[in-house]
Design an enzyme around this catalytic site. Sequence first.
Site, PDB file in Angstrom:
ATOM      1  N   CYS A 108      -8.903  -3.982  -0.789  1.00  0.00           N
ATOM      2  CA  CYS A 108      -7.803  -3.485   0.053  1.00  0.00           C
ATOM      3  C   CYS A 108      -8.331  -2.647   1.210  1.00  0.00           C
ATOM      4  CB  CYS A 108      -6.856  -2.614  -0.764  1.00  0.00           C
ATOM      5  SG  CYS A 108      -6.028  -3.473  -2.087  1.00  0.00           S
ATOM      6  N   HIS A 140      -0.039  -8.311  -4.194  1.00  0.00           N
ATOM      7  CA  HIS A 140      -0.828  -9.010  -3.166  1.00  0.00           C
ATOM      8  C   HIS A 140      -1.795  -9.958  -3.875  1.00  0.00           C
ATOM      9  CE1 HIS A 140      -0.556  -5.653   0.135  1.00  0.00           C
ATOM     10  NE2 HIS A 140       0.175  -6.698   0.516  1.00  0.00           N
TER      11      HIS A 140
HETATM   12  N1  ARG Z   1       0.240   1.042  -0.962  1.00  0.00           N
HETATM   13  C1  ARG Z   1      -0.142  -0.188  -0.339  1.00  0.00           C
HETATM   14  C2  ARG Z   1       1.018  -1.168  -0.383  1.00  0.00           C
HETATM   15  O1  ARG Z   1       1.703  -1.193  -1.372  1.00  0.00           O
HETATM   16  C3  ARG Z   1      -1.368  -0.746  -0.984  1.00  0.00           C
HETATM   17  C4  ARG Z   1      -1.929  -1.925  -0.272  1.00  0.00           C
HETATM   18  C5  ARG Z   1      -3.110  -2.515  -0.962  1.00  0.00           C
HETATM   19  N2  ARG Z   1      -3.718  -3.508  -0.175  1.00  0.00           N
HETATM   20  C6  ARG Z   1      -4.129  -4.729  -0.581  1.00  0.00           C
HETATM   21  N3  ARG Z   1      -4.828  -5.448   0.243  1.00  0.00           N
HETATM   22  N4  ARG Z   1      -3.795  -5.186  -1.756  1.00  0.00           N
HETATM   23  O2  ARG Z   1       1.255  -1.899   0.529  1.00  0.00           O
END
Ligand code: ARG
Length: 281
Positions: free
Chosen positions: A273, A179
Site C-alpha cells: 500500500c 483492495h
Molecule cells: N485507509 C486506506 C483506505 O481504506 C488504506 C489504503 C490501503 N492501500 C492499499 N493499496 N491497499 O483506503
Amino acid sequence: MTSVAPLHVESASPRWSPRRFVMCRPDYFDVTYSINPWMNPAEPVDRSRAIEQWELLRTIYADYGHTVEVVPGVPGLPDMVFAANGGLIIGERAISARFTHPERAAEGPAYHRWFARLGLSGLVAAAEVNEGEGDFLLVGDRLLAGMGFRSSPSAHAEVSRHFGLPVVSLELVDPRFYHLDTVLLPLGGRTIAYYPPAFSQASRAILAELYPDAITATEADAVVLGLNGVCDGHTVFLSSRATDLHEALCVRGYHPVGIEMSELLKAGGSVKCCTLEIHDR
Ligand code: ARG
C-alpha cells in the site's frame, strides 16, 4: 525494529531487476475516519513510529538496489501515505486515481499533479472509480483487477483501453480485504501468491486456472496483510508477521525480507500500500 537484512543483489536470480518506486512519507498520517474494517479512530496512532517504519522500508528498497521517489504528503489527507492508490504507471502511460470515498477524493488530483512532473505522454485522470495499484496489479503482460469494494468494473474497462492491456476482473467478497493488493501478491511476472477465500467462487476458478503453481496463503498470513508485499523478481518485501508466507517463499527460491508495519496496519495498509511502482514497460 527489524534490522536490515544482508544484501544479495549481485547473486540474485536472473529475474531480479531494479525497480522505480513512488512513496509518500506519513507526515500527516492518522486514523480520523473509518472507510475499512481496520480503521478505528478511537485507537491511537503513533505517527513517529509510522514514520520510522516507513523510513526503514524506504531504506531497505534502496539497499536492495531500487530507486524511491517521494511525493510530499498533504495536510488533511491522512491516507495519502498509501501511494499505491495514487494511480497506475506503465511505460509512457499513466492514470491517476478517482477515489470511492470523499475522505480520499483530494488525493487523486494531488497524485495527478505529481505524475505530471514525470513528463509522460499518456497521463490521464481516471473517469471511473479507480484506486490505482490497490486494485490493478501488473502480472507479466496482463493486469489483474479487483472490484467489489472500491474500483468499479467500468474502471477495469477504462484501464484496459488506456493501457492496451488485457484486464482480468476479480471479485473481492470479504470487507477486510477491500483492495486486490491486500490478498494478491505478484511474484515476478509469472506467478502470484494469494488468499483464495477473499474471492468469489468464479474468481477463484479463474485464478486457479491462470496460476496453477501459485502460492496459496494461510488465513494467519492474510489477516496480518502479509500478501500486501512487493516482489522485485527475487526478493519479496512484506510484513514480518506473515511467517507462513516467509517459509513458502523460501521454499520457492524467493528471498523474503520482513518489515514491521504495525502503525500503517491500523489504517488497513502494509508494505505494498505504501509503494507505487513505475513499471518501465
Ligand atoms: N485507509 C486506506 C483506505 O481504506 C488504506 C489504503 C490501503 N492501500 C492499499 N493499496 N491497499 O483506503
